[in-house]
Enzyme design. Structure first.
Site, PDB file in Angstrom:
ATOM      1  N   PHE A   1      78.975  38.845  48.764  1.00  0.00           N
ATOM      2  CA  PHE A   1      77.764  38.565  49.173  1.00  0.00           C
ATOM      3  C   PHE A   1      78.124  39.791  49.983  1.00  0.00           C
ATOM      4  CE2 PHE A   1      79.436  33.952  49.094  1.00  0.00           C
ATOM      5  CZ  PHE A   1      78.448  33.281  48.063  1.00  0.00           C
TER       6      PHE A   1
ATOM      7  N   ASP B   1      81.114  35.400  52.620  1.00  0.00           N
ATOM      8  CA  ASP B   1      80.555  36.082  53.931  1.00  0.00           C
ATOM      9  C   ASP B   1      79.281  35.035  53.230  1.00  0.00           C
ATOM     10  OD1 ASP B   1      79.287  35.910  56.255  1.00  0.00           O
ATOM     11  OD2 ASP B   1      78.459  37.954  56.371  1.00  0.00           O
TER      12      ASP B   1
ATOM     13  N   CYS C   1      77.965  30.744  58.498  1.00  0.00           N
ATOM     14  CA  CYS C   1      76.778  30.522  59.466  1.00  0.00           C
ATOM     15  C   CYS C   1      76.065  29.703  59.635  1.00  0.00           C
ATOM     16  CB  CYS C   1      76.331  32.024  58.562  1.00  0.00           C
ATOM     17  SG  CYS C   1      75.138  32.016  57.677  1.00  0.00           S
TER      18      CYS C   1
HETATM   19  N1  SAH Z   1      78.106  40.110  54.859  1.00  0.00           N
HETATM   20  C1  SAH Z   1      77.226  40.768  55.102  1.00  0.00           C
HETATM   21  C2  SAH Z   1      76.154  39.532  54.754  1.00  0.00           C
HETATM   22  C3  SAH Z   1      75.607  38.884  54.035  1.00  0.00           C
HETATM   23  S1  SAH Z   1      74.404  37.865  53.917  1.00  0.00           S
HETATM   24  C4  SAH Z   1      76.959  41.608  55.998  1.00  0.00           C
HETATM   25  O1  SAH Z   1      78.184  41.797  56.776  1.00  0.00           O
HETATM   26  O2  SAH Z   1      76.158  42.389  56.176  1.00  0.00           O
HETATM   27  C5  SAH Z   1      74.096  36.893  52.033  1.00  0.00           C
HETATM   28  C6  SAH Z   1      74.209  37.753  51.302  1.00  0.00           C
HETATM   29  O3  SAH Z   1      74.622  37.243  50.380  1.00  0.00           O
HETATM   30  C7  SAH Z   1      72.928  38.585  50.985  1.00  0.00           C
HETATM   31  O4  SAH Z   1      72.590  39.669  51.005  1.00  0.00           O
HETATM   32  C8  SAH Z   1      71.479  37.340  49.593  1.00  0.00           C
HETATM   33  O5  SAH Z   1      71.720  37.956  48.393  1.00  0.00           O
HETATM   34  C9  SAH Z   1      73.395  37.112  48.603  1.00  0.00           C
HETATM   35  N2  SAH Z   1      73.469  36.438  47.564  1.00  0.00           N
HETATM   36  C10 SAH Z   1      73.032  34.684  47.943  1.00  0.00           C
HETATM   37  N3  SAH Z   1      73.630  33.819  47.349  1.00  0.00           N
HETATM   38  C11 SAH Z   1      73.908  34.711  46.322  1.00  0.00           C
HETATM   39  C12 SAH Z   1      75.476  34.120  45.317  1.00  0.00           C
HETATM   40  N4  SAH Z   1      75.372  32.963  45.049  1.00  0.00           N
HETATM   41  N5  SAH Z   1      76.181  35.428  44.868  1.00  0.00           N
HETATM   42  C13 SAH Z   1      75.930  37.090  44.980  1.00  0.00           C
HETATM   43  N6  SAH Z   1      75.659  36.700  46.175  1.00  0.00           N
HETATM   44  C14 SAH Z   1      74.176  36.006  46.772  1.00  0.00           C
END
Ligand code: SAH
Length: 397
Positions: free
Chosen positions: A232, A301, A341
Site C-alpha cells: 500500500f 499500511d 488507521c
Molecule cells: N503507506 C502510504 C499510505 C498508504 S494509503 C504512505 O506512507 O504514504 C493506502 C493506499 O492503499 C492507497 O494508495 C490505495 O491506492 C492503496 N490500496 C487500497 N487497497 C489496496 C489493495 N487491496 N491492494 C493494494 N493497494 C491498495
C-alpha cells in the site's frame, strides 16, 4: 435567542458532564430543546438545563449535533481565528517543525486535537491545504485563510481548499476545490531530508500521508541490507526511507496506477533512475500469495478498512487475513511494520487481529515497539477518539 444573537441549544438534565470535561461533541440525544432557529452549519451556544453557558460550536444534522470550537464566549471574527491558528502554529514551533529545512511538511491543525473540530490544515513547504469536515467549519474558510496569512506572513504563498471530498451531501455537490489565496506554489517538499513531489489538487487526502513521518524514520533505521516490501505504498513514503536507510532492494505495491506513478517519481527524485527499487501495480492480498519467506522487512499500511462501527467486524477479519499473509512472507529474523488507521478499530482490537494472524501463520512473533501517530497529530486528553493510527513493529522468528 440570547444577547449574542446565536441560537441557544439547551441540554437535558445531566447531559452537561462530558462538555464540562472539555469533550467537544454534543450528541443529538443530549439536547432538550433549541431556542431560536438553528440551521446546519450555524454557530450555536450550548447551555445546561440550569441555563449555564457551556460552549459555542457548529450545529449539524446528525448524531453529533454540535462540535464545540470554544468553551468560553467569544466575538466571532478575525481575532478568534487568528488566536486559534496561532495556538496551533506555536505548538508546531515547539516541536521544531516550523523552521526546519529538513522537514517542511507537517500537519498544522488536527481537528479536535487542536480545539478545532472539523478542520484539518496541512502545510506543504509554503502552501497550506485546508480540509473542512463540517459545513460550519467550511463557512469560515476565508477567515481561516486570512488567519493563516497573518500567522505565516511572507512565508505562505498559497492556501488551497480541498473540502469537496470531506463534506457530505448536497452542500458538497455544489462545491469545487480551489485556491483561497495565491496559486500553484512549490509542490516539492522535504521530510527528514527525503524529497517528495506532492499533488494536493489530485492526490489522496490533502496530498500526502504526513502521519507516518516518525514511523518512516524508524523503517529507515532498520532497513540496511534488507530486501524490503512496501505494501500500500501510495506515494512511496516508506519505500524512499527504506532506500535511504540502505535497503538492498525495495518492492513497492499499490493497486492504484496513479500511486505507482507517484512512487516512481519520488524514487527518481531521490535516487535517480537506476535505484534498486521496483513498483508493482497489484492488489496486496493477491501479491502476497506464494511469497513465503521472501522478504527481510515488510511494511503493511492499508487504507482504513472500517469507517463506521458497523463495519468493524469485517475490518478486523481483513487485518487478520492481511497480517497472516505478511507474517508468512518474511524470512526468519524478518521485521514487519503493520498499521491500522481505522478509528473504530482500537489498539486492543488491532493487536488481537495481529495475534490471530500470528497463530494462523504458525510463526513466533515478538512485539518490538508499539507505534502511533506523530505529535503534529495531537490527541486531546479529553477526546481519546482522536487517536486513530496504531501500529506494531514485529520480529518474526
Ligand atoms: N503507506 C502510504 C499510505 C498508504 S494509503 C504512505 O506512507 O504514504 C493506502 C493506499 O492503499 C492507497 O494508495 C490505495 O491506492 C492503496 N490500496 C487500497 N487497497 C489496496 C489493495 N487491496 N491492494 C493494494 N493497494 C491498495
Amino acid at each position: 435567542m440570547n444577547n449574542t444573537g446565536l441560537p441557544k441549544v439547551i441540554l437535558g438534565s445531566g447531559k452537561d458532564q462530558s462538555l464540562r470535561r472539555f469533550h467537544p461533541w454534543v450528541f443529538s440525544g443530549a439536547i432538550r430543546k433549541i431556542n431560536g432557529e438553528a440551521q446546519e452549519g450555524d454557530l450555536v451556544e450550548v447551555y445546561s438545563d440550569r441555563n449555564e453557558y457551556l460552549g459555542t460550536g457548529h450545529y449539524q444534522d446528525g448524531s453529533i449535533a454540535v462540535r464545540i470550537i470554544s468553551f468560553s464566549r467569544f466575538e466571532p471574527g478575525a481575532a478568534f481565528w487568528r488566536s486559534k491558528i496561532k495556538n496551533a502554529y506555536d505548538y508546531r514551533a515547539s516541536l521544531g517543525l516550523t523552521a526546519n529545512p529538513q522537514t517542511n511538511v507537517y500537519r498544522l491543525v488536527y481537528a479536535e486535537g487542536d480545539g478545532l473540530p472539523g478542520l484539518i490544515v496541512d502545510y506543504y513547504n509554503s502552501t497550506a491545504v485546508v480540509q473542512a469536515h463540517s459545513l460550519g467549519m467550511h463557512r469560515h474558510r476565508q477567515e481561516i485563510a486570512e488567519a493563516l496569512k497573518e500567522v505565516y506572513g511572507e512565508q505562505l504563498k498559497a492556501v488551497y481548499d480541498k473540502s469537496k471530498e470531506s463534506l457530505a451531501g448536497r452542500y458538497a455537490e455544489g462545491l469545487s476545490n480551489g485556491y483561497l489565496y495565491g496559486s500553484g506554489g512549490n509542490s516539492q517538499v522535504s521530510e527528514n531530508g527525503n524529497l517528495f513531489s506532492i499533488d494536493w489538487e489530485e492526490g489522496q487526502k490533502t496530498g500526502f500521508f504526513i502521519d507516518q513521518r516518525e514511523n518512516r524514520k524508524l523503517v529507515s533505521s532498520f532497513a540496511a541490507g534488507r530486501k524490503v516490501l512496501d505494501c500500500f505504498c501510495y506515494a512511496g513514503g516508506f519505500s524512499v526511507y527504506a532506500m535511504k536507510g540502505g535497503a538492498a532492494e525495495v518492492h513497492s505495491v499499490d493497486s492504484s496506477n496513479t500511486a505507482i506513478k507517484l512512487t516512481d517519481r519520488n524514487i527518481a527524485l531521490n535516487f535517480g533512475e537506476d535505484a534498486n527499487q521496483t513498483s508493482h501495480p497489484a492488489d496486496v492480498f493477491d501479491y502476497l500469495k506464494g511469497k513465503d519467506g521472501e522478504y527481510d522487512m515488510i511494511i503493511v499500511d492499508p487504507p482504513a478498512f472500517a469507517k463506521r462501527r458497523d463495519a468493524r467486524h469485517h475490518a478486523v477479519m481483513g487485518y487478520k487475513r492481511l497480517n497472516a499473509l505478511a507474517i508468512k512472507s518474511v524470512k526468519a529474523g524478518g521485521i514487519i511494520f503493520t498499521f491500522s488507521c481505522s478509528q473504530v478499530v482500537d489498539r486492543n482490537l488491532f493487536n488481537g487481529a495481529v495475534t490471530a494472524a500470528a497463530i494462523e501463520a504458525g510463526r513466533n512473533v515478538r512485539i518490538m515497539q508499539y507505534l502511533s501517530q506523530p505529535p503534529d497529530h495531537p490527541v486531546s486528553i479529553f477526546h481519546p477518539e482522536g487517536e486513530y493510527l496504531k501500529g506494531l513493529m514485529l520480529y518474526v522468528d
